[in-house]
Design a protein around this motif. Structure first.
Motif, PDB file in Angstrom:
ATOM      1  N   ALA A  36      26.058 -43.093  10.373  1.00  0.00           N
ATOM      2  CA  ALA A  36      26.036 -43.586   8.992  1.00  0.00           C
ATOM      3  C   ALA A  36      26.195 -45.110   8.944  1.00  0.00           C
ATOM      4  CB  ALA A  36      27.134 -42.921   8.173  1.00  0.00           C
ATOM      5  N   VAL A  37      26.970 -45.670   9.860  1.00  0.00           N
ATOM      6  CA  VAL A  37      27.136 -47.126   9.915  1.00  0.00           C
ATOM      7  C   VAL A  37      25.828 -47.780  10.355  1.00  0.00           C
ATOM      8  CG1 VAL A  37      28.329 -49.017  11.100  1.00  0.00           C
ATOM      9  CG2 VAL A  37      29.616 -47.011  10.311  1.00  0.00           C
ATOM     10  N   ILE A  38      25.179 -47.209  11.368  1.00  0.00           N
ATOM     11  CA  ILE A  38      23.880 -47.728  11.831  1.00  0.00           C
ATOM     12  C   ILE A  38      22.862 -47.663  10.696  1.00  0.00           C
ATOM     13  CG2 ILE A  38      21.979 -47.351  13.460  1.00  0.00           C
ATOM     14  CD1 ILE A  38      24.544 -48.435  14.789  1.00  0.00           C
ATOM     15  N   LYS A  39      22.837 -46.548   9.983  1.00  0.00           N
ATOM     16  CA  LYS A  39      21.907 -46.382   8.852  1.00  0.00           C
ATOM     17  C   LYS A  39      22.198 -47.413   7.762  1.00  0.00           C
ATOM     18  CE  LYS A  39      20.186 -42.866   5.693  1.00  0.00           C
ATOM     19  NZ  LYS A  39      20.306 -41.482   5.238  1.00  0.00           N
ATOM     20  N   GLY A  40      23.481 -47.632   7.471  1.00  0.00           N
ATOM     21  CA  GLY A  40      23.864 -48.619   6.464  1.00  0.00           C
ATOM     22  C   GLY A  40      23.455 -50.032   6.857  1.00  0.00           C
ATOM     23  N   LEU A  42      20.915 -50.817   8.795  1.00  0.00           N
ATOM     24  CA  LEU A  42      19.457 -50.870   8.617  1.00  0.00           C
ATOM     25  C   LEU A  42      19.098 -51.106   7.150  1.00  0.00           C
ATOM     26  CD1 LEU A  42      18.265 -47.986  10.953  1.00  0.00           C
ATOM     27  CD2 LEU A  42      17.499 -50.367  11.064  1.00  0.00           C
ATOM     28  N   ALA A  43      19.786 -50.423   6.254  1.00  0.00           N
ATOM     29  CA  ALA A  43      19.520 -50.558   4.820  1.00  0.00           C
ATOM     30  C   ALA A  43      19.806 -51.972   4.327  1.00  0.00           C
ATOM     31  CB  ALA A  43      20.354 -49.545   4.033  1.00  0.00           C
ATOM     32  N   LEU A  44      20.717 -52.664   5.004  1.00  0.00           N
ATOM     33  CA  LEU A  44      21.046 -54.047   4.636  1.00  0.00           C
ATOM     34  C   LEU A  44      20.122 -55.070   5.302  1.00  0.00           C
ATOM     35  CD1 LEU A  44      24.941 -53.816   4.843  1.00  0.00           C
ATOM     36  CD2 LEU A  44      23.563 -54.076   2.762  1.00  0.00           C
TER      37      LEU A  44
END
Length: 85
Positions: A36-40, A42-44
């Motif tokens: 979830a941190v990696i995904k977050g 990427l979203a930033l």
């Protein structure tokens, strides 16, 4: 240091946390960094990737002068020990 002061973690708890290192425009994270941190990231707009090898190591001693205590921690993912006197 922020995990010790801001998040009230012990020295060992802080050392045990997943690590992310900035390498130019890429953020290399240990395999223990939650997906979830990696995904977050990427979203930033960041460029996170899983580090191929363990990143860094830590040994630390926190001096509690008021109580006259030394509190140590060492990275279990590497060889090392926290020692004080």
């Amino acid at each position: 240091m922020t995990t010790l002061l801001d998040h009230k973690m012990s020295v060992q708890e802080a050392i045990d946390q997943p690590r992310i290192f900035a390498r130019s425009y890429v953020l290399e994270g240990r395999r223990t960094v939650p997906a979830a941190v990696i995904k977050g990231l990427l979203a930033l707009g960041h460029l996170p990737k899983r580090a191929p090898n363990p990143l860094g190591t830590a040994q630390a001693i926190w001096t509690d002068r008021k109580r006259g205590l030394l509190r140590g921690g060492a990275d279990p993912r590497r060889d090392g020990i926290a020692m004080g006197y």
